[in-house]
Design an enzyme around this catalytic site. Structure first.
Site, PDB file in Angstrom:
ATOM      1  N   VAL A 292     -10.947  12.463   0.125  1.00 41.87           N
ATOM      2  CA  VAL A 292      -9.380  12.593   0.017  1.00 41.87           C
ATOM      3  C   VAL A 292      -8.849  12.883   1.668  1.00 41.87           C
ATOM      4  O   VAL A 292      -7.954  12.254   1.889  1.00 41.87           O
ATOM      5  CB  VAL A 292      -8.994  13.824  -0.932  1.00 41.87           C
ATOM      6  CG1 VAL A 292      -7.422  13.780  -0.605  1.00 41.87           C
ATOM      7  CG2 VAL A 292      -9.286  13.475  -2.162  1.00 41.87           C
ATOM      8  N   ARG A 295      -8.912   9.713   3.584  1.00 42.31           N
ATOM      9  CA  ARG A 295      -7.783   8.871   2.984  1.00 42.31           C
ATOM     10  C   ARG A 295      -6.770   9.135   3.565  1.00 42.31           C
ATOM     11  O   ARG A 295      -5.697   8.198   3.910  1.00 42.31           O
ATOM     12  CB  ARG A 295      -8.119   8.529   1.509  1.00 42.31           C
ATOM     13  CG  ARG A 295      -6.949   7.568   1.070  1.00 42.31           C
ATOM     14  CD  ARG A 295      -7.121   6.182   1.484  1.00 42.31           C
ATOM     15  NE  ARG A 295      -6.020   5.383   1.208  1.00 42.31           N
ATOM     16  CZ  ARG A 295      -5.745   4.115   1.574  1.00 42.31           C
ATOM     17  NH1 ARG A 295      -6.823   3.551   2.282  1.00 42.31           N
ATOM     18  NH2 ARG A 295      -4.813   3.416   1.007  1.00 42.31           N
ATOM     19  N   GLU A 296      -6.294  10.236   3.691  1.00 40.79           N
ATOM     20  CA  GLU A 296      -5.160  10.941   4.024  1.00 40.79           C
ATOM     21  C   GLU A 296      -4.653  10.846   5.486  1.00 40.79           C
ATOM     22  O   GLU A 296      -3.635  10.454   6.115  1.00 40.79           O
ATOM     23  CB  GLU A 296      -4.873  12.474   3.622  1.00 40.79           C
ATOM     24  CG  GLU A 296      -4.683  12.339   1.942  1.00 40.79           C
ATOM     25  CD  GLU A 296      -3.364  11.884   1.551  1.00 40.79           C
ATOM     26  OE1 GLU A 296      -2.700  11.096   1.988  1.00 40.79           O
ATOM     27  OE2 GLU A 296      -2.917  12.313   0.251  1.00 40.79           O
ATOM     28  N   SER A 297      -5.790  11.386   6.208  1.00 41.26           N
ATOM     29  CA  SER A 297      -5.685  11.552   7.689  1.00 41.26           C
ATOM     30  C   SER A 297      -6.674  11.034   8.580  1.00 41.26           C
ATOM     31  O   SER A 297      -6.411  10.904   9.758  1.00 41.26           O
ATOM     32  CB  SER A 297      -5.476  12.706   7.911  1.00 41.26           C
ATOM     33  OG  SER A 297      -6.407  13.514   7.634  1.00 41.26           O
TER      34      SER A 297
END
Length: 456
Positions: A292, A295-297
């Site tokens: 996660v 994917r986010e940062s």
């Protein structure tokens, strides 16, 4: 075909197969109606193992019995079935041609069998006459080669017993063997670790994969298998399973896969202990939490978007306040808060939703908000789909972008397609992190695929 033994492959050392291999003194196989069904499954960490096992578990539930897995390699399946060591095999075998030693069940999946070579690709079948092709003994790939042999008698290949198609694909990528054959799903998954892997042509007609039974099979068990597959095909369960386990295999392009693997090696070690700490607090696998965050940062604790979400887990101000975060740019605070928030979203979903759909739906809510996820679930119901299944919800979630549809829903317009891409990419990165250990990453990418990392 001669057996190729001196091949450097990661073999599962703890398999109990060694005892079964000799087929010495073993307990007689009890009738499955006594409450336990013994099913042959491929070795752990095989690309196909999760799907094979889940499908077998559903069949055991259909029968009302307990599943007892027996891990074997494909070359051991025939002898094990004919010696009554298992009730049937859930290892996907090619059912296109008649096999005197096996009785195939109902085909559940059609996959292309493709040639992959190291160095110069083989463009056509005739070129394989000058190459060394290695496949897993007894596999669907060897069966496909045997089918091709009838029309091309000069075709030659070697086999290796204790291996998985993924092992041979990796050996090709590392230049340890010349060519191999694998199906499209196996190649799609392994290409994420080896971005330059190139499949060229089909070696035979697509394999119709099926379970296998001994010729003197239990007629009642075989009839139950036919009933089971008729039901899961009719109610859509089979399609949802195929989407769940294979639908995300090729969602990232080679450059993105290379960038991910590079950062796993260079960046993830700084933060892994934080993800592991968050996992111990939430019960969510650290690999999923790390996926996660990537994917986010891209594991950048200082990341900031134009929408003002910030930090490793890209928290909004509202979410940060809700989770009592004082500094969104602090990596540990962000990871802990994002992990607790994902756990909270999972808890908000109806109790009837099982894993892994509960997690995939919660991830969609993490990306777009619980309100928009509920709108998508309502929309799924309107279309006669299962609102508790991610495979069905993802079909309609992009429709939230349609103004005509959005105005009929409580929470209105949303970029629903972004949630689909988010969930599917997280799933794939999660699988990749599960599959390989940190020490294996350095050999996965050729030097010219190493991605220059930004200095933060």
């Amino acid at each position: 075909m001669r057996n190729l033994l001196p091949l450097k492959i990661a073999i599962l050392a703890a398999l109990a197969i060694v005892l079964v291999l000799s087929f010495g003194v073993v307990e007689p196989l009890a009738h499955w109606r006594q409450g336990e069904i013994v099913v042959i499954l491929p070795p752990a960490d095989s690309v196909d193992r999760p799907f094979n096992q889940h499908l077998a578990e559903l069949f055991a539930a259909h029968l009302g019995v307990k599943l007892k897995p027996l891990e074997l390699y494909p070359y051991q399946v025939r002898q094990a079935l004919n010696k009554d060591l298992a009730h049937f095999s859930a290892v996907g075998m090619r059912a296109n041609e008649v096999d005197d030693e096996l009785l195939f069940g109902v085909p559940y999946q059609a996959v292309s069998e493709l040639v992959v070579c190291s160095g110069r690709p083989a463009a056509k079948l005739a070129e394989l006459e000058t190459r060394i092709v290695t496949v897993v003994a007894g596999s669907a790939q060897e069966a496909a080669l045997r089918a091709t042999l009838q029309k091309h008698p000069s075709l030659y290949w070697e086999t290796v017993d204790k291996a998985r198609p993924g092992d041979l694909l990796e050996s090709v990528a590392l230049g340890e063997i010349d060519c191999t054959v694998a199906n499209e799903e196996q190649i799609a998954f392994m290409r994420n670790f080896h971005p330059r892997m190139e499949a060229t042509f089909e070696i035979a007609e697509p394999s119709q994969l099926a379970w296998s039974f001994a010729p003197n099979r239990d007629a009642i068990l075989y009839a139950e298998m036919e009933t089971f597959f008729a039901r899961i095909e009719e109610d859509g369960t089979l399609d949802r399973l195929l989407e769940r386990f294979y639908g995300h295999n090729d969602r990232i392009i080679p450059f993105d896969a290379a960038a991910f693997l590079t950062k796993v090696n260079a960046v993830l070690p700084r933060y892994r202990h934080m993800f592991e700490e968050a996992a111990s607090l939430t019960g969510i696998e650290w690999q999923l939490l790390a996926a996660v965050a990537y994917r986010e940062s891209h594991w950048n604790p200082l990341a900031t978007s134009y929408t003002k979400v910030r930090g490793m887990m890209m928290l909004t101000e509202d979410t940060a306040d809700r989770m009592k975060v004082s500094n969104r740019l602090d990596a540990r605070e962000s990871i802990m808060a994002g992990s607790r928030y994902l756990q909270l979203l999972k808890e908000q979903l109806p109790l009837r939703i099982d894993e892994p759909d509960r997690t995939w739906l919660a991830l969609a809510a993490y990306n777009q908000g619980m309100g928009h996820l509920e709108d998508a679930r309502i929309l799924a119901q309107r279309h006669g789909l299962n609102a508790d299944s991610w495979a069905d919800v993802q079909k309609v979630m992009p429709k939230l972008r349609n103004p005509g549809v959005a105005k009929t829903l409580k929470h209105g317009y949303a970029r629903g397609e972004e949630a689909v891409v988010f969930v599917e990419t997280v799933r794939l990165h999660h699988d990749m992190l599960q599959r390989i250990s940190r020490n294996e990453y350095k050999q996965l990418l050729p030097p010219d695929y190493q991605i220059k990392l930004n200095a933060w």
